[in-house]
Design an enzyme around this catalytic site. Sequence first.
Site, PDB file in Angstrom:
ATOM      1  N   ALA A   1       0.823  -1.219   0.000  1.00 58.82           N
ATOM      2  CA  ALA A   1       0.000   0.000   0.000  1.00 58.82           C
ATOM      3  C   ALA A   1       0.856   1.268   0.000  1.00 58.82           C
ATOM      4  CB  ALA A   1      -0.924  -0.010   1.217  1.00 58.82           C
TER       5      ALA A   1
ATOM      6  N   THR B   1       5.938 -12.225  14.733  1.00 61.72           N
ATOM      7  CA  THR B   1       6.949 -11.665  15.623  1.00 61.72           C
ATOM      8  C   THR B   1       7.033 -12.421  16.939  1.00 61.72           C
ATOM      9  OG1 THR B   1       7.411  -9.697  16.951  1.00 61.72           O
ATOM     10  CG2 THR B   1       5.138 -10.018  16.339  1.00 61.72           C
ATOM     11  N   ASP B   2       8.188 -12.295  17.601  1.00 63.42           N
ATOM     12  CA  ASP B   2       8.332 -12.891  18.937  1.00 63.42           C
ATOM     13  C   ASP B   2       7.521 -12.134  19.989  1.00 63.42           C
ATOM     14  OD1 ASP B   2       9.901 -10.575  19.081  1.00 63.42           O
ATOM     15  OD2 ASP B   2      11.716 -11.593  19.780  1.00 63.42           O
ATOM     16  N   GLU B   3       7.080 -10.897  19.650  1.00 59.81           N
ATOM     17  CA  GLU B   3       6.398 -10.081  20.667  1.00 59.81           C
ATOM     18  C   GLU B   3       5.075 -10.686  21.111  1.00 59.81           C
ATOM     19  OE1 GLU B   3       6.338  -5.903  20.266  1.00 59.81           O
ATOM     20  OE2 GLU B   3       8.321  -5.815  19.368  1.00 59.81           O
TER      21      GLU B   3
ATOM     22  N   TYR C   1       0.312  -3.292  19.144  1.00 59.12           N
ATOM     23  CA  TYR C   1       0.960  -3.948  18.001  1.00 59.12           C
ATOM     24  C   TYR C   1       1.005  -5.463  18.203  1.00 59.12           C
ATOM     25  CZ  TYR C   1       4.806  -5.989  15.332  1.00 59.12           C
ATOM     26  OH  TYR C   1       5.565  -6.814  14.541  1.00 59.12           O
TER      27      TYR C   1
ATOM     28  N   LYS D   1      -0.808  -8.550  16.109  1.00 57.05           N
ATOM     29  CA  LYS D   1      -0.075  -9.643  15.449  1.00 57.05           C
ATOM     30  C   LYS D   1      -0.523 -10.991  16.028  1.00 57.05           C
ATOM     31  CE  LYS D   1       2.783  -9.507  12.754  1.00 57.05           C
ATOM     32  NZ  LYS D   1       2.748  -9.458  11.253  1.00 57.05           N
TER      33      LYS D   1
ATOM     34  N   ARG E   1       8.782   3.782  27.414  1.00 60.93           N
ATOM     35  CA  ARG E   1       7.613   3.410  26.599  1.00 60.93           C
ATOM     36  C   ARG E   1       6.555   2.815  27.537  1.00 60.93           C
ATOM     37  NH1 ARG E   1       8.981  -1.006  22.032  1.00 60.93           N
ATOM     38  NH2 ARG E   1       9.387   0.815  20.738  1.00 60.93           N
TER      39      ARG E   1
END
Length: 352
Positions: A33, A133-135, A159, A163, A290
């Site tokens: 996109a 992702t590992d997150e 996020y 995921k 954060r």
Amino acid sequence: MTILVTGGAGFIGSNFVLDWFKSSDEPVVNLDALTYAGNLENLAPLKDDSRHIFVKGDICDRALIDQLLATHRPRAIVHFAAESHVDRSIHGPGAFMRTNVEGTFSLLEAARAYWSALQGDAKAGFRFHHVSTDEVYGSLKPEDPPFAETNPYEPNSPYSASKAASDHLVRAWHHTYGLPVVTTNCSNNYGPLHFPEKLIPLMIVNALAGKPLPVYGDGQQIRDWLYVTDHCSGIRAVLAGGALGETYNIGGWNEKANIDIVKTVCALLDELRPDPAGPYSRLITYVTDRPGHDRRYAIDARKIERELGWRPAETFETGIRKTVAWYLENEAWVARVQSGAYRDWVSQQYGD
Ligand code: NAD
Ligand code: DAU
């Protein structure tokens, strides 16, 4: 034979497409996109290459996906497209739900309709490769073992929650409909073409501009770093030989505290582009943490190593040196991605 790649103008996707043609002539249809993170300049070496077909479009656009599948008849979809920056997900989670959750849903439904109508070898050989992702596994304590594929999902940011949701959809489309899927969960990537909102490229470009190097909190958060082309070779290995419905963790056994990463970048810049004003580490500035910051990620990569024989080619030392050198050689690329939109983001996140 053709593959359809989504998000192939972003950091990892563009490295994947460039890398693909080093070992294959199989055409790639690249659907992206071109959000703020997508950059056609990343694909400039393929400008006159007929093996690469770029399509500007949204993965949420089901009609477009149906049309691309019908026209190009790919044998596989490799799905990178996502909103990928944790800090942006904290400021504005909506785009993450739309692209990462609804977009993956749209792609899965289109893939299911296409795959269901295939016959014989084409049907048996089709793959939907979901890049994750590992997150999704949450945050580790210092004494915990690295994330294995069997770890429970405990996403902590908008996020990683988006995921995780997409991973669950992919799993369910396999379990319920039999869609031939594989999923990879990778640790933090770094390398060329990395957008300078993420830690390593941000530190390089800020240091070269003589700006503060913003380290969140105490800087002792740990990430597990993998050079981007090693992630690409891991994806190719899973696409070629991964078992259907399985997930594979990809990582390079490179756990590092953020502050050590920043000091390493400073030391390399001191060596390769010394600053008459003094060592770059003088610019390190601790800033507000954060919100919900995950303390530690680490990947247990033994499954992909054991079952598919994959190994990273780079150590952290060789990879980070190549990365810093790439940014020094590509200052024009950096200057062009630091558009008005990039400057707006930096002032929203870090203040003026
Ligand atoms: P990126 O943000 O650099 O690139 C994302 C790309 O997706 C961009 O080119 C963007 O234009 C495109 N895109 C966004 N929304 C789209 C939409 N609705 N339709 C079509 N294209 C769209 O991201 P990245 O760092 O290259 O990450 C790629 C994938 O790998 C993501 O799925 C991410 O979750 C995953 N991942 C990233 C890392 C990492 O360290 N960067 C690690 C593990 C997994
Ligand atoms: O673990 C894989 C994930 O790695 C991917 O899924 C994500 O798409 C990718 O963005 C990355 O997420 P992180 O949040 O780990 O990456 P980021 O580069 O944003 O931050 C790395 C670490 O550095 C993290 O602990 C936050 C810290 N940090 C980051 C920035 C941007 C700072 O201390 N200062 C900063 O200015």
